[in-house]
Write a protein that holds these residues in place. Structure first.
Motif, mmCIF file in Angstrom:
data_model
loop_
_atom_site.group_PDB
_atom_site.id
_atom_site.type_symbol
_atom_site.label_atom_id
_atom_site.label_comp_id
_atom_site.label_asym_id
_atom_site.label_seq_id
_atom_site.Cartn_x
_atom_site.Cartn_y
_atom_site.Cartn_z
ATOM 1 N N HIS A 104 9.624 -15.209 -16.131
ATOM 2 C CA HIS A 104 9.360 -16.596 -16.495
ATOM 3 C C HIS A 104 8.088 -17.152 -15.843
ATOM 4 N N LYS A 105 7.805 -16.782 -14.597
ATOM 5 C CA LYS A 105 6.648 -17.351 -13.889
ATOM 6 C C LYS A 105 5.316 -17.010 -14.552
ATOM 7 N N TRP A 106 5.301 -15.995 -15.427
ATOM 8 C CA TRP A 106 4.057 -15.606 -16.093
ATOM 9 C C TRP A 106 3.947 -16.154 -17.514
ATOM 10 N N LEU A 107 5.012 -16.737 -18.050
ATOM 11 C CA LEU A 107 5.005 -17.179 -19.448
ATOM 12 C C LEU A 107 3.995 -18.293 -19.733
ATOM 13 N N ASP A 108 3.695 -19.141 -18.751
ATOM 14 C CA ASP A 108 2.710 -20.209 -18.977
ATOM 15 C C ASP A 108 1.332 -19.655 -19.327
ATOM 16 N N GLY A 126 0.782 -11.963 -30.510
ATOM 17 C CA GLY A 126 1.161 -12.255 -31.888
ATOM 18 C C GLY A 126 2.118 -13.418 -32.008
ATOM 19 N N GLU A 127 2.941 -13.595 -31.001
ATOM 20 C CA GLU A 127 3.936 -14.667 -31.020
ATOM 21 C C GLU A 127 4.500 -14.790 -29.610
ATOM 22 N N LYS A 128 4.732 -16.017 -29.165
ATOM 23 C CA LYS A 128 5.346 -16.256 -27.862
ATOM 24 C C LYS A 128 6.818 -16.582 -28.067
ATOM 25 N N THR A 129 7.675 -16.070 -27.188
ATOM 26 C CA THR A 129 9.107 -16.343 -27.260
ATOM 27 C C THR A 129 9.591 -16.877 -25.919
ATOM 28 N N ASP A 130 10.844 -17.287 -25.866
ATOM 29 C CA ASP A 130 11.429 -17.740 -24.598
ATOM 30 C C ASP A 130 11.521 -16.612 -23.581
ATOM 31 N N GLN A 131 11.570 -15.373 -24.068
ATOM 32 C CA GLN A 131 11.704 -14.212 -23.190
ATOM 33 C C GLN A 131 10.385 -13.537 -22.877
ATOM 34 N N GLY A 132 9.368 -13.762 -23.687
ATOM 35 C CA GLY A 132 8.100 -13.069 -23.498
ATOM 36 C C GLY A 132 7.174 -13.267 -24.676
#
Length: 185
Positions: A104-108, A126-132
């Protein structure tokens, strides 16, 4: 720990040179009939997938760019931030899509259509998700990398785009200090 690789192209390679192995910048410490040797320190082992390599595994290799070389993607340093786990694979007629799970800390720092470096390959999210995020890989990328060979659960080395990271961290710092409102006024 030492890593020995049998590199096909060692012309001009010397001790002290930098070589990216699965996107991780490593320093050549020995060149012999056995291959090319690199020393791996604990920091490298804790942040990358290199400690899971076994004899015979294929890796992505990239020699350091020289001034004047064409840069076919975004600039990368080989300084790995973290790993991402392969959560899902979807094969279609024209590509392979991979869903990578990221802490999670890298998703931003992951932006739709933004740059990301995965096992040394400069790619577009290609697409961002809640998991990655999802990667959509074309046949040429699959041909010249090992990205399509990973099994579910395996790890990829991730280098976040430095410009994206700097921008996001600056905005977060301004927001935390209250300065962002002043800048936006």
């Amino acid at each position: 720990m030492q890593l020995w690789l049998d590199l096909a192209d060692i012309e001009g390679l010397s001790i002290g040179a930098s070589v990216a192995v699965n996107g991780t910048c490593l320093t050549v410490v020995n060149i012999s009939e056995q291959g090319v040797q690199f020393d791996l320190i604990q920091e490298t082992l804790s942040l990358t997938n290199l400690d899971s390599l076994t004899e015979g595994d294929l890796v992505n290799i990239e020699r350091a760019a020289k001034v004047g070389d064409e840069i076919g993607g975004h600039l990368v340093s080989g300084h790995i931030h973290c790993t991402a786990r392969l959560l899902e694979r979807k094969a279609t007629e024209n590509n392979l899509s991979l869903h990578l799970g990221l802490a999670h800390k890298w998703l931003d720092y992951v932006l739709y259509k933004g740059f990301i470096c995965v096992d040394g390959a400069s790619l577009t999210v290609g697409e961002k998700t809640d998991q990655g995020f999802w990667l959509h890989l074309i046949p040429e990328t699959l041909r010249v990398t090992t990205l399509g060979e990973k099994a579910l659960g395996e790890l990829f080395n991730i280098e976040i785009d430095s410009t994206t990271q700097t921008t996001i961290d600056t905005i977060k710092g301004l927001a935390a200090s209250g300065e962002l409102k002043r800048w936006l006024s």
